[in-house]
Design a protein around this motif. Structure first.
Motif, short mmCIF file in Angstrom:
data_model
loop_
_atom_site.label_atom_id
_atom_site.label_comp_id
_atom_site.label_asym_id
_atom_site.label_seq_id
_atom_site.Cartn_x
_atom_site.Cartn_y
_atom_site.Cartn_z
N ALA A 1 -2.78 11.77 -0.08
CA ALA A 1 -2.13 10.64 -0.77
C ALA A 1 -3.04 10.19 -1.91
CB ALA A 1 -1.88 9.50 0.20
N THR A 2 -2.54 10.32 -3.14
CA THR A 2 -3.39 10.05 -4.31
C THR A 2 -2.90 8.88 -5.15
OG1 THR A 2 -2.11 11.67 -5.55
CG2 THR A 2 -4.15 12.44 -4.50
N MET A 3 -1.71 8.35 -4.83
CA MET A 3 -1.17 7.29 -5.68
C MET A 3 -0.52 6.21 -4.83
SD MET A 3 1.56 7.62 -8.83
CE MET A 3 1.97 6.21 -9.85
N MET A 4 -0.66 4.96 -5.30
CA MET A 4 -0.01 3.83 -4.64
C MET A 4 0.62 2.95 -5.71
SD MET A 4 -1.56 0.89 -2.11
CE MET A 4 -1.57 2.00 -0.71
N VAL A 5 1.86 2.52 -5.46
CA VAL A 5 2.54 1.55 -6.31
C VAL A 5 2.80 0.31 -5.46
CG1 VAL A 5 4.55 1.06 -7.75
CG2 VAL A 5 3.65 3.40 -7.61
N VAL A 6 2.21 -0.82 -5.85
CA VAL A 6 2.40 -2.08 -5.11
C VAL A 6 3.38 -2.94 -5.90
CG1 VAL A 6 1.29 -4.09 -4.08
CG2 VAL A 6 0.03 -1.93 -4.26
N LEU A 7 4.55 -3.20 -5.33
CA LEU A 7 5.57 -4.02 -5.97
C LEU A 7 5.37 -5.48 -5.62
CD1 LEU A 7 8.67 -1.73 -5.29
CD2 LEU A 7 7.23 -1.80 -7.33
N ASP A 8 5.69 -6.37 -6.56
CA ASP A 8 5.43 -7.80 -6.37
C ASP A 8 3.97 -8.02 -6.01
OD1 ASP A 8 7.97 -8.59 -6.98
OD2 ASP A 8 8.61 -8.91 -4.91
N ALA A 9 3.10 -7.35 -6.72
CA ALA A 9 1.67 -7.33 -6.34
C ALA A 9 1.05 -8.72 -6.34
CB ALA A 9 0.90 -6.41 -7.29
N GLU A 10 1.59 -9.66 -7.15
CA GLU A 10 1.02 -11.00 -7.19
C GLU A 10 1.20 -11.74 -5.88
OE1 GLU A 10 5.30 -11.58 -8.03
OE2 GLU A 10 3.77 -10.14 -8.73
N ARG A 11 2.06 -11.24 -5.00
CA ARG A 11 2.29 -11.90 -3.72
C ARG A 11 1.25 -11.52 -2.67
NH1 ARG A 11 7.91 -13.94 -3.47
NH2 ARG A 11 9.02 -13.25 -5.34
N PHE A 12 0.34 -10.63 -3.02
CA PHE A 12 -0.71 -10.21 -2.10
C PHE A 12 -2.04 -10.81 -2.53
CE2 PHE A 12 2.53 -6.96 -2.14
CZ PHE A 12 2.73 -6.66 -0.80
N GLY A 13 -2.94 -11.01 -1.58
CA GLY A 13 -4.28 -11.48 -1.90
C GLY A 13 -5.13 -10.37 -2.49
N MET A 14 -6.21 -10.77 -3.15
CA MET A 14 -7.07 -9.79 -3.81
C MET A 14 -7.71 -8.83 -2.82
SD MET A 14 -8.75 -12.39 -6.59
CE MET A 14 -10.02 -11.26 -7.15
N SER A 15 -8.21 -9.36 -1.73
CA SER A 15 -8.84 -8.49 -0.73
C SER A 15 -7.81 -7.57 -0.09
CB SER A 15 -9.53 -9.34 0.34
OG SER A 15 -10.61 -10.05 -0.21
N GLN A 16 -6.59 -8.08 0.09
CA GLN A 16 -5.54 -7.25 0.66
C GLN A 16 -5.17 -6.11 -0.27
OE1 GLN A 16 -1.76 -9.29 1.38
NE2 GLN A 16 -1.66 -8.35 3.40
N LEU A 17 -5.09 -6.40 -1.57
CA LEU A 17 -4.82 -5.33 -2.53
C LEU A 17 -5.94 -4.30 -2.53
CD1 LEU A 17 -3.44 -7.46 -5.51
CD2 LEU A 17 -2.13 -5.85 -4.10
N HIS A 18 -7.17 -4.78 -2.40
CA HIS A 18 -8.32 -3.86 -2.36
C HIS A 18 -8.22 -2.96 -1.13
CE1 HIS A 18 -12.32 -2.35 -3.00
NE2 HIS A 18 -12.74 -2.81 -1.84
N GLN A 19 -7.80 -3.53 -0.01
CA GLN A 19 -7.62 -2.73 1.20
C GLN A 19 -6.51 -1.71 1.01
OE1 GLN A 19 -8.72 -2.87 4.66
NE2 GLN A 19 -9.05 -5.02 5.13
#
Length: 761
Positions: free
Chosen positions: A622-640
Motif C-alpha cells: 500500500a503506497t497511497m492514502m487519500v483522506v477525505l474531509d481531512a480537516e475533521r481529523f486531528g493532526m496526530s490521527q492524520l500522522h498515524q
C-alpha cells in the motif's frame, strides 16, 4: 461593600481564613449568587477564581476583542442615543439603542421599554455596561445591560467609582462571569474578602520558594486580584502557576511512591529461554533504539518494583517487537502477558503479527507445535459463546502465555493464572477506568508490570503532566528500508480540479501494481453522530473527529463523507473498473478479517475505510492514502493514518482532501501535517493550534474546571521544576503526612475527581 448580617465571622472578630464560608463575610444574598452561578462557597474558592485579564483605569476598554456569548463588563463613553417608539398595542412599546465606544470600536446597547434614557445617559457619559454579547443584523450588541454611571451624584455611580478608584496602579481585574454575576459584584466581593482576610499560611517550604524565586502565597493571592504594579502581577501569576504544576506532580509522585510499596514478581532474563531463542532467530537487526529501550525494560522487569513505562514511537518504529521481547522475558519466568488493543481489527492484527514474528515458538496449542511453544489467545467481544469459553479457559488455566484482546479482557469473568505484564497499545483510546481495571484485577496478588505504548507522539509537557507517574522511553529511529511519505493538501473549495487529479493519481498508483487506502470520517447509513463530551464529532467507529473552530471555519457544515456512499460513488465513477473493498467497525468480524486478508493478499486495489485502519495495519504494497474531509481529523490521527503507507520499498503518498477555507484552523492543521513527517514536531504544533482544554481529562463546570494559570504550551520549565520538587517532597512519605499544608493545597487546586483520574492513570 455593605453587609446585611451583623453576625458574620468578620463582625464577631473571628479570623477569616481559606475555608470561611462566604456568607459570613459578604452577606447571604451575594454569597447565594456566587454559589448558584459559579459554585463558589468559601473564601478560598472565591480567591482561586482568578481574573481572566486586566484593564487599566483611565483607558477605555478595547471593545475590539468581544466575542458573541461572552458575559462582559465594559467601561465606555456614550456616543449616541436613539429612541424608537413602537405601536401602542405592542408588548415592547419603546426601543432605545445606546451606541458606546472606547475611541477605537463601537458597541450597541439595546434597551426595551426604558424611558428617558437620553436624559439619564446623555452623550459623553462614561459608564459601566454589563451584559452578554450577542449579534443582531450582523452588529455586536448587549441587550438590556446593567448600567452604573461614573457619576458621583448617583449611589450606583459612587459605588462604581469607589470600586474602580480602589485599585492600586489603576489595574482593574476582569473576571470570568456568567449570567447574573457582574464584574462590579465580583470586584466588590473580592475586595471585601481581602480586607478582612487573615494572612494565608504558605504550604510550600521556604527553601523551595527561595530556590524557585517565588512570592509567598499571601502576597501572590492579593496581587493576582489587586496588583500594585505589572511586576507584582507577573510574580503572582508565576507563583500560582507553580502551585498548579506542583499539585499535579504531587499526585503523580504520590502514586509513584505508593507503587513501590507493593512488590512485583521479579521476572529476570533466563539464559537459554524463549527470549534468547527469539533473538537468535530474528530475520532482521534491531535498531539502536530498540536495543537501548529493551535493555532498560529488561532491567526493570527483573526488579521487585512494578515497571510503569510509557513507550512512545513513530509509526513503524518497532514498538511491537520491543513489547514482544518484554512479554517473552515474563513468560520465561512462568507468568502471563496481556496485550490490550482498542479495536477488534487491531487486536486480531496484533495476534496474527505476534504469531508471524514468533514463528514455531508462537504456535502453542497447534498440532505438531514445539515443546514449550507459546499459545496466543485472542479475546474480543464478538467471539461466539463456544470460542469465548475456550479462550477464557486458556487464560484462567495459564495455557495462554499471551492473551490479546480488546475491552473484553476487562469484563467480568476474565481471570488470569499468573499475570506478569500488561501491554497497552494506543493507550489514549482507553478511558482511565478501563486502563485501571486490568491492573487491579487481582489485588491480592503481586501487581503486574505495565508497558504503555503509543504511536501518537505526546508533547513533553503533556507527558509530564498526565503521564508523569510513568517513566518514558522514545523510539525516534525508523527501521531500515522504510520509505518517505509525501503529504499534500488538496483544497477542493479553491481548486476543485485537484480532486479529479487525485482520483487519476489513484489509478496511476494501482497501474504501477500498488494499492491505495481511501479514508472517510463516517461509516454511513445512519444519522451523523452527536457531539462528544470533548466538543469533537464522533465517528460511527467511536473515534474522535476534530471540529473546526476559529476564524474562517465553515459555519454550516455538510454531514461527513461516509464509507458506504463514497465507495458506491467511486465504483460507478472515477475508480470504475478497479477492485474496491470496504472496511469499518460495524462489519461482522469475519467480514472485517476477509476484507483485510483480501487487501493484504493483493486481491483488492483500493480499500475504502474509516479510522479502523489507523493503527496496526501493515500492508507493504500500500503506497497511497487519500483522506477525505481531512480537516475533521486531528493532526496526530492524520500522522498515524498516513503511516499505513510507504511501509515497503516504494515511496508513500498521502493526499489530504479538504473543503475548509484557507484561513481556517482546520486548514492550518493540515498544512502543519503536510510540512513534516516528525510526529513529535506535529504534537507540539497541535498543542499550539488547539485549545489546551482540561489537561486532567475531566471537564467540569464552575470551580473545578481545569487549570487556571498553568499553560502546557508556555510553562514547560515550571512543570519540570515542579516535577523535580514533588519527587523530592514525597520521597518515602506518599501520604504527605509530613506536609499537611501541601496535601491541603492539592485538594484546593485540583478537584477530587481530577485527583482520582491522575491517581488511576
Amino acid at each position: 461593600m455593605p453587609r446585611t448580617e451583623p453576625d458574620g465571622a468578620a463582625e464577631r472578630g473571628e479570623p477569616v481564613g481559606w475555608h470561611t464560608p462566604l456568607r459570613t463575610v459578604i452577606g447571604t444574598r451575594a454569597a447565594r449568587q456566587l454559589s448558584e452561578k459559579l459554585e463558589l462557597t468559601t473564601v478560598g474558592e472565591l480567591l482561586r477564581h482568578y481574573p481572566r485579564k486586566y484593564d487599566r483605569r483611565g483607558k477605555l476598554t478595547d471593545l475590539g476583542g468581544l466575542k458573541v456569548g461572552e458575559p462582559v463588563t465594559v467601561w465606555a463613553k456614550v456616543l449616541a442615543v436613539n429612541d424608537r417608539r413602537m405601536g401602542s398595542t405592542a408588548k415592547v412599546r419603546n426601543v432605545t439603542q445606546v451606541r458606546i465606544g472606547d475611541g477605537q470600536h463601537d458597541l450597541t446597547c439595546t434597551f426595551f421599554n426604558r424611558w428617558n434614557l437620553a436624559g439619564q445617559l446623555p452623550v459623553g457619559t462614561e459608564a459601566m455596561f454589563s451584559g452578554t454579547v450577542s449579534r443582531f443584523n450582523g452588529v455586536l450588541q448587549i441587550t438590556s445591560p446593567q448600567v452604573a454611571k461614573l457619576d458621583p451624584g448617583s449611589a450606583a455611580g459612587k459605588d462604581a467609582i469607589d470600586v474602580i478608584e480602589s485599585f492600586p496602579g489603576g489595574v482593574i481585574p476582569v473576571y470570568p462571569l456568567t449570567d447574573g454575576i457582574t464584574g462590579a459584584l465580583m470586584q466588590r466581593c473580592v475586595r471585601t474578602v481581602l480586607e478582612v482576610l487573615d494572612g494565608i499560611p504558605d504550604p510550600v517550604p521556604d527553601v523551595l520558594l527561595a530556590m524557585r524565586r517565588l512570592a509567598d502565597l499571601d502576597t501572590a493571592v492579593r496581587d493576582i486580584h489587586r496588583p500594585r504594579t505589572a511586576e507584582d502581577l507577573a510574580a503572582a501569576q508565576a507563583r500560582l502557576r507553580y502551585d498548579e504544576a506542583l499539585s499535579i506532580q504531587l499526585v503523580l509522585a504520590r502514586r509513584r511512591a505508593e507503587a513501590k510499596a507493593f512488590p512485583a514478581e521479579p521476572c529476570p532474563r533466563i539464559p537459554g529461554g524463549l527470549l534468547a531463542a527469539f533473538d537468535d532467530n530474528l530475520p532482521f537487526e534491531l535498531t539502536a533504539g530498540q536495543i537501548a529501550v529493551g535493555r532498560t525494560i529488561e532491567q526493570e522487569l527483573a526488579t521487585i518494583h512494578p515497571m510503569n513505562r510509557l513507550l512512545q514511537g513513530e509509526v513503524g518504529s518497532g514498538k511491537t517487537v520491543v513489547a514482544l521481547r518484554a512479554m517473552l522475558q515474563v513468560i520465561d519466568s512462568g507468568r502471563q502477558a496481556v496485550m490490550l488493543a482498542p479495536t477488534e481489527v487491531l487486536a486480531a492484527q496484533h495476534a496474527k503479527s505476534l504469531r508471524d514474528i514468533l514463528g514455531p515458538i508462537g504456535a502453542g496449542g497447534e498440532l505438531g507445535s514445539l515443546p514449550g511453544a507459546i499459545k496466543i489467545t485472542l479475546l474480543t467481544g464478538s467471539l461466539g459463546a463456544g470460542t469465548r469459553r475456550e479462550a477464557l479457559l486458556d487464560i484462567a488455566s495459564g495455557q495462554a502465555g499471551i492473551a490479546v484482546g480488546t475491552h473484553a479482557l476487562l469484563s467480568e469473568g476474565v481471570f488470569f493464572a499468573e499475570l506478569g505484564l500488561i501491554v497497552v497499545d494506543e493507550q489514549h483510546r482507553f478511558g482511565v477506568e478501563q486502563r485501571n481495571a486490568l491492573r487491579s484485577q487481582h489485588p491480592a496478588k503481586s501487581p503486574p508490570h505495565v508497558l504503555v505504548m503509543t504511536a501518537t507522539p505526546i508533547p513533553r509537557t503533556v507527558a509530564m503532566t498526565v503521564y508523569g507517574d510513568l517513566d518514558t522511553s522514545i523510539l525516534a529511529e525508523l527501521p531500515k528500508g522504510r520509505s518517505p511519505i509525501a503529504t499534500t493538501v488538496v483544497p477542493v473549495a479553491e481548486k476543485p480540479g485537484w480532486l479529479d487529479r487525485a482520483w487519476q493519481r489513484v489509478r496511476e498508483e494501482v497501474g504501477a501494481g500498488h494499492q491505495v487506502f481511501i479514508v472517510c470520517p463516517k461509516i454511513g447509513d445512519q444519522p451523523v453522530g452527536a457531539k462528544s463530551g470533548r466538543g469533537a464529532e464522533e465517528s460511527d467507529d467511536g473515534m474522535d473527529l476534530e471540529a473546526d473552530d476559529g476564524p474562517g471555519d465553515l459555519t454550516e457544515r455538510r454531514p461527513p463523507l461516509a464509507v458506504l456512499e463514497v465507495a458506491e460513488s467511486l465504483r460507478d465513477g472515477p475508480l470504475a473498473g478497479l477492485r474496491l473493498g470496504i472496511l469499518h467497525g460495524r462489519l461482522p468480524p469475519p467480514e472485517k478479517d476477509a476484507a483485510m486478508a483480501a487487501f493484504a493478499a493483493g486481491h483488492l486495489d483500493v480499500l475504502v475505510a474509516t479510522t479502523v485502519i489507523e493503527v496496526g495495519v501493515d500492508v507493504p504494497n500500500a503506497t497511497m492514502m487519500v483522506v477525505l474531509d481531512a480537516e475533521r481529523f486531528g493532526m496526530s490521527q492524520l500522522h498515524q493514518l498516513r503511516g499505513r503507507v510507504g511501509r515497503g520499498t516504494a515511496a508513500g503518498v498521502c493526499l489530504l482532501v479538504s473543503e475548509s477555507p484557507e484561513a481556517s484552523v482546520g486548514r492550518a492543521r493540515l498544512s502543519a501535517v503536510a510540512a513534516t513527517n516528525d510526529g513529535f514536531v506535529l504534537a507540539e504544533a497541535d498543542l499550539g493550534l488547539r485549545r489546551e482544554g482540561n489537561v486532567l481529562g475531566i471537564t467540569q463546570a464552575g470551580k473545578s474546571s481545569g487549570l487556571k494559570q498553568l499553560s502546557l504550551l508556555r510553562d514547560r520549565d515550571v512543570i519540570e521544576h515542579a516535577r523535580a520538587d514533588a519527587l523530592a517532597l514525597v520521597g518515602d512519605d506518599p501520604t504527605m503526612t509530613g506536609h499537611p499544608g501541601l496535601a491541603e493545597m492539592v485538594a484546593t487546586v485540583i478537584a477530587q475527581q481530577d485527583q482520582v483520574y491522575l491517581e488511576k492513570g
